[in-house]
Design an enzyme around this catalytic site. Structure first.
Site, PDB file in Angstrom:
ATOM      1  N   GLU A 148      38.346  43.913  37.127  1.00 14.68           N
ATOM      2  CA  GLU A 148      39.265  44.030  38.175  1.00 14.68           C
ATOM      3  C   GLU A 148      40.039  45.347  37.624  1.00 14.68           C
ATOM      4  O   GLU A 148      41.355  45.064  37.024  1.00 14.68           O
ATOM      5  CB  GLU A 148      40.179  42.876  38.346  1.00 14.68           C
TER       6      GLU A 148
ATOM      7  N   SER B  28      40.525  45.555  45.974  1.00 20.50           N
ATOM      8  CA  SER B  28      40.426  46.251  47.144  1.00 20.50           C
ATOM      9  C   SER B  28      38.878  46.066  47.685  1.00 20.50           C
ATOM     10  O   SER B  28      38.539  46.966  48.628  1.00 20.50           O
ATOM     11  CB  SER B  28      40.961  47.520  47.359  1.00 20.50           C
TER      12      SER B  28
ATOM     13  N   GLY C 141      45.236  45.637  45.319  1.00 20.10           N
ATOM     14  CA  GLY C 141      46.071  45.646  46.316  1.00 20.10           C
ATOM     15  C   GLY C 141      46.644  46.737  46.693  1.00 20.10           C
ATOM     16  O   GLY C 141      47.561  47.009  47.440  1.00 20.10           O
TER      17      GLY C 141
ATOM     18  N   HIS D 217      44.331  36.735  35.224  1.00 13.74           N
ATOM     19  CA  HIS D 217      44.526  37.861  36.555  1.00 13.74           C
ATOM     20  C   HIS D 217      45.554  38.889  36.016  1.00 13.74           C
ATOM     21  O   HIS D 217      46.558  38.414  35.333  1.00 13.74           O
ATOM     22  CB  HIS D 217      45.027  37.108  37.613  1.00 13.74           C
TER      23      HIS D 217
ATOM     24  N   ASN E  66      40.692  34.883  46.220  1.00 10.84           N
ATOM     25  CA  ASN E  66      41.994  34.717  45.608  1.00 10.84           C
ATOM     26  C   ASN E  66      43.199  34.946  46.579  1.00 10.84           C
ATOM     27  O   ASN E  66      43.479  35.863  46.798  1.00 10.84           O
ATOM     28  CB  ASN E  66      42.002  35.767  44.376  1.00 10.84           C
ATOM     29  N   TRP E  67      43.524  33.762  47.037  1.00  9.69           N
ATOM     30  CA  TRP E  67      44.705  33.890  48.157  1.00  9.69           C
ATOM     31  C   TRP E  67      46.141  34.077  47.345  1.00  9.69           C
ATOM     32  O   TRP E  67      47.018  34.668  48.340  1.00  9.69           O
ATOM     33  CB  TRP E  67      44.674  32.444  48.657  1.00  9.69           C
ATOM     34  N   LYS E  68      46.183  34.262  45.991  1.00  9.10           N
ATOM     35  CA  LYS E  68      47.360  34.310  45.539  1.00  9.10           C
ATOM     36  C   LYS E  68      48.642  33.413  46.270  1.00  9.10           C
ATOM     37  O   LYS E  68      48.288  32.506  46.523  1.00  9.10           O
ATOM     38  CB  LYS E  68      47.854  36.021  45.775  1.00  9.10           C
TER      39      LYS E  68
ATOM     40  N   GLU F 243      48.153  40.020  37.393  1.00  6.93           N
ATOM     41  CA  GLU F 243      49.402  39.857  37.898  1.00  6.93           C
ATOM     42  C   GLU F 243      50.018  38.739  36.958  1.00  6.93           C
ATOM     43  O   GLU F 243      51.211  39.048  36.803  1.00  6.93           O
ATOM     44  CB  GLU F 243      49.238  39.231  39.550  1.00  6.93           C
TER      45      GLU F 243
HETATM   46  P1  PGA Z   1      42.811  42.752  46.316  1.00  6.33           P
HETATM   47  O1  PGA Z   1      42.936  41.706  45.173  1.00  6.33           O
HETATM   48  O2  PGA Z   1      41.431  42.445  46.807  1.00  6.33           O
HETATM   49  O3  PGA Z   1      43.675  42.309  47.420  1.00  6.33           O
HETATM   50  O4  PGA Z   1      42.738  43.958  45.567  1.00  6.33           O
HETATM   51  C1  PGA Z   1      41.971  41.356  44.172  1.00  6.33           C
HETATM   52  C2  PGA Z   1      42.343  40.474  43.092  1.00  6.33           C
HETATM   53  O5  PGA Z   1      43.816  40.390  42.736  1.00  6.33           O
HETATM   54  O6  PGA Z   1      41.695  39.568  42.694  1.00  6.33           O
END
Ligand code: PGA
Length: 262
Positions: free
Chosen positions: A170, A216, A176, A98, A13-15, A100
């Site tokens: 998640e 993470s 993150g 997600h 997931n490049w965001k 976010e």
């Molecule tokens: P992260 O993100 O590996 O940077 O913790 C995971 C995600 O948000 O899917």
């Protein structure tokens, strides 16, 4: 050792990172490193990178997806992208729900359900994200939270369609932050989600469902997480932006699969 009959899927997931040129370069760098992967390999990229990513991945085992979609097919929805548009450009996957998007952009269990429904209708595979906040884990309501998120998102989705749904567990506190759920925590919640799938769809569908861990995950901790019997892959943020790290996670998924076949 992971005895699972399921094929793991490692999805990046490049965001909101990388422009089209950078996207193509990262995929070209990653391609040879994951060419022999036994697991599924996916990158979910920013909308504007889809074309370049698809071109760069052409002829390889890397699949391309997006990070969100709208539930309507078309119309007066300024700034939105439909699932059908994603399918038409060649994307095969889309992330829904997600944390976010839930925390920063107002997604609810209900809108996540609508996005997931539209994605399936367009022929995409959904990566449905669920997970608890730290306070919810401290209040010992993690399973209730993820069960509710999962159940509402899957309302109206048939057992046949469930085959095109990956659930990504998640924990929000692990995304993150550098904090990771322990392998036991990841396994326990995944088992709880699979139990819910069994209630909703029967044991065979539940046993076939791919449940990823995200939060993470990195080259150093992937092996222990992926060795868990209920963990079938990962949704990787930060570590998916470096070819060597991402490839190491893919290799860890393959090692857990090889172990189970041996
Ligand atoms: P992260 O993100 O590996 O940077 O913790 C995971 C995600 O948000 O899917």
């Amino acid at each position: 050792m992971n005895q699972s009959p399921r094929t793991p899927v490692i999805a990046g997931n490049w965001k909101m990172n990388l422009n089209p040129g950078e996207a193509a370069a990262l995929i070209r760098e990653t391609k040879p490193l994951v060419a022999d992967a036994g697991c599924g390999v996916v990158f979910c990229v920013p909308f504007v990178d889809l074309h370049a990513a698809l071109e760069a991945a052409r002829g390889s085992n890397i699949k391309i997806g997006a990070q969100n979609c709208h539930w309507e097919e078309k119309g007066a929805f300024t700034g939105e992208i439909s699932a059908r548009m994603l399918r038409d450009i060649g994307a095969e996957y889309v992330i829904t729900g997600h944390s976010e998007r839930r925390a920063l952009f107002g997604d609810t269990n209900e809108t996540v359900a609508r996005r997931s429904r539209a994605a399936l209708d367009a022929g995409l595979t959904v990566i449905l994200c669920v997970g608890e906040y730290l306070e919810q884990r401290q209040q010992d309501i993690t399973l209730e939270v993820v069960r509710t998120q999962t159940k509402i998102a899957l309302a109206g989705i048939s057992a046949a369609e469930l085959a095109r749904v990956i659930i990504a567990y998640e924990p929000v506190w692990a995304i993150g932050t550098g904090l990771t759920a322990t392998a036991e925590q990841a396994n326990e919640v995944s088992r709880g989600i699979r139990g819910l799938l069994g209630e909703l769809y029967g044991q065979a569908s539940a046993d076939g469902a791919v449940i990823q861990y995200g939060g993470s995950m990195n080259a150093a901790n992937a092996a222990s997480l992926l060795a868990q019997p209920e963990v079938d892959g990962g949704l990787i943020g930060g570590a998916s932006l470096k070819a060597a790290d991402f490839a190491a996670i893919v290799a860890a998924a393959d090692a857990s699969g090889t172990a189970s076949r041996a």
